[in-house]
Scaffold this motif. Structure first.
Motif, PDB file in Angstrom:
ATOM      1  N   LEU A  43      93.056  62.317 -45.851  1.00 21.41           N
ATOM      2  CA  LEU A  43      92.255  63.003 -46.929  1.00 21.41           C
ATOM      3  C   LEU A  43      92.827  63.607 -47.900  1.00 21.41           C
ATOM      4  O   LEU A  43      93.154  64.370 -48.713  1.00 21.41           O
ATOM      5  N   CYS A  44      93.129  64.771 -46.889  1.00 21.83           N
ATOM      6  CA  CYS A  44      94.006  66.177 -47.635  1.00 21.83           C
ATOM      7  C   CYS A  44      94.751  65.919 -48.522  1.00 21.83           C
ATOM      8  O   CYS A  44      94.822  66.286 -49.249  1.00 21.83           O
ATOM      9  N   ILE A  45      95.920  65.107 -47.556  1.00 33.54           N
ATOM     10  CA  ILE A  45      97.271  64.996 -48.126  1.00 33.54           C
ATOM     11  C   ILE A  45      96.990  64.203 -49.297  1.00 33.54           C
ATOM     12  O   ILE A  45      97.628  64.588 -50.409  1.00 33.54           O
ATOM     13  N   TRP A  46      96.228  63.008 -49.154  1.00 34.95           N
ATOM     14  CA  TRP A  46      96.590  61.811 -50.314  1.00 34.95           C
ATOM     15  C   TRP A  46      95.297  62.867 -52.163  1.00 34.95           C
ATOM     16  O   TRP A  46      96.168  62.663 -52.433  1.00 34.95           O
ATOM     17  N   SER A  47      94.425  63.421 -51.629  1.00 33.85           N
ATOM     18  CA  SER A  47      93.701  64.357 -52.568  1.00 33.85           C
ATOM     19  C   SER A  47      95.132  65.358 -52.964  1.00 33.85           C
ATOM     20  O   SER A  47      95.098  66.161 -54.259  1.00 33.85           O
ATOM     21  N   LEU A  48      95.568  66.242 -52.194  1.00 32.91           N
ATOM     22  CA  LEU A  48      96.553  67.294 -52.915  1.00 32.91           C
ATOM     23  C   LEU A  48      97.949  67.103 -53.482  1.00 32.91           C
ATOM     24  O   LEU A  48      98.280  66.809 -54.655  1.00 32.91           O
ATOM     25  N   LYS A  60      95.670  79.331 -51.290  1.00 30.99           N
ATOM     26  CA  LYS A  60      94.327  79.474 -52.446  1.00 30.99           C
ATOM     27  C   LYS A  60      94.014  78.752 -53.517  1.00 30.99           C
ATOM     28  O   LYS A  60      92.788  77.961 -53.857  1.00 30.99           O
ATOM     29  N   LYS A  61      95.172  77.865 -53.939  1.00 33.39           N
ATOM     30  CA  LYS A  61      94.971  77.278 -55.222  1.00 33.39           C
ATOM     31  C   LYS A  61      94.789  75.938 -54.645  1.00 33.39           C
ATOM     32  O   LYS A  61      94.238  74.872 -55.264  1.00 33.39           O
ATOM     33  N   LEU A  62      95.842  75.427 -53.336  1.00 33.12           N
ATOM     34  CA  LEU A  62      94.864  74.092 -52.725  1.00 33.12           C
ATOM     35  C   LEU A  62      93.728  73.610 -52.261  1.00 33.12           C
ATOM     36  O   LEU A  62      92.944  72.638 -52.878  1.00 33.12           O
ATOM     37  N   ALA A  63      92.373  75.238 -51.818  1.00 35.80           N
ATOM     38  CA  ALA A  63      91.075  75.098 -51.815  1.00 35.80           C
ATOM     39  C   ALA A  63      90.865  74.753 -53.059  1.00 35.80           C
ATOM     40  O   ALA A  63      89.861  73.870 -53.454  1.00 35.80           O
TER      41      ALA A  63
END
Length: 180
Positions: A43-48, A60-63
Motif C-alpha cells: 500500500l505504501c509503495i503504490w501510494s507513493l 517528511k514529504k513522503l509522510a
C-alpha cells in the motif's frame, strides 16, 4: 585545441547523464526503504509511487503525501456514508445508527485528525503527528465495529486504517531520525 574542448564537453555531458538515473533510483530506494519500515509495504509503495511528487521527496514529504492520501480515502468513505444514509439502506434503524456514527467518526478524521497531522508535521511535533495518525486508524476501526451485521464499509475502513498506520509509521521514522 577545439578538439580538446569538444572532447571535454562530451565527457562532461556523458558524466552528467550517467548520474541522472542514479539520482532517480536513489529516491526510489528511499521510498522502498521507507515503506519497508511500515506494516503495509505494498500500500505504501503504490501510494507513493503513484504520486509524481514523491520522485524528489524527502521522508517528511513522503509522510505529507500519505497524509494527503489519508484525507482522500477518508473523504471518499465519508461521501459513501452520506450516499448510504440517503438510500433505503439506512431505513433500518440499526444500520442508520451505525452509518450516522461512522459519519461522525470520518468527520473527525477529515476535520480534526488530518489538519492536526499536517500542522504537527509543519512544526516538527512528530509525536503529535503520529498520535493524530493513530487516532485516525482507531476511528476507522471503530466505524467498522458499529455495524450489527456485515458492514457496507469494510473495504474502505480497512484502507483508511492501513493508510493511517502507514502515516504513523513514516512519522515515527522522521521522529527517530530527529530525536537525539
Amino acid at each position: 585545441m577545439k578538439i580538446l574542448i569538444v572532447i571535454l564537453f562530451a565527457f562532461l555531458v556523458c558524466q552528467a547523464n550517467a548520474f541522472r538515473p542514479i539520482l532517480l533510483l536513489g529516491n526510489q530506494n528511499l521510498i522502498e526503504r521507507t515503506c519497508k519500515q511500515t506494516p503495509f509495504y505494498d500500500l505504501c509503495i503504490w501510494s507513493l509511487k503513484s504520486n509524481p511528487e514523491s520522485r524528489d521527496a524527502s521522508v517528511k514529504k513522503l509522510a505529507q503525501i500519505m497524509v494527503d492520501s489519508l484525507k482522500t480515502k477518508a473523504t471518499e468513505t465519508f461521501d459513501l456514508i452520506d450516499e448510504l444514509l440517503q438510500d433505503g439502506l439506512a431505513l433500518d434503524p440499526e444500520m442508520q445508527k451505525a452509518l450516522t456514527s461512522c459519519a461522525e467518526r470520518y468527520n473527525v478524521i477529515i476535520r480534526g485528525d488530518v489538519p492536526e497531522i499536517n500542522a504537527a508535521l509543519k512544526t516538527g511535533d512528530y509525536k503529535f503527528a503520529a498520535k493524530g495518525a493513530n487516532d485516525a486508524a482507531i476511528e476507522a476501526n471503530s466505524c467498522e465495529i458499529e455495524f450489527p451485521t456485515k458492514s457496507p464499509l469494510t473495504d474502505m475502513n480497512k484502507v483508511v486504517h492501513d493508510v493511517s498506520v502507514v502515516v504513523a509509521s513514516i512519522v515515527k521514522i522522521i521522529q527517530t531520525k530527529f530525536s537525539f
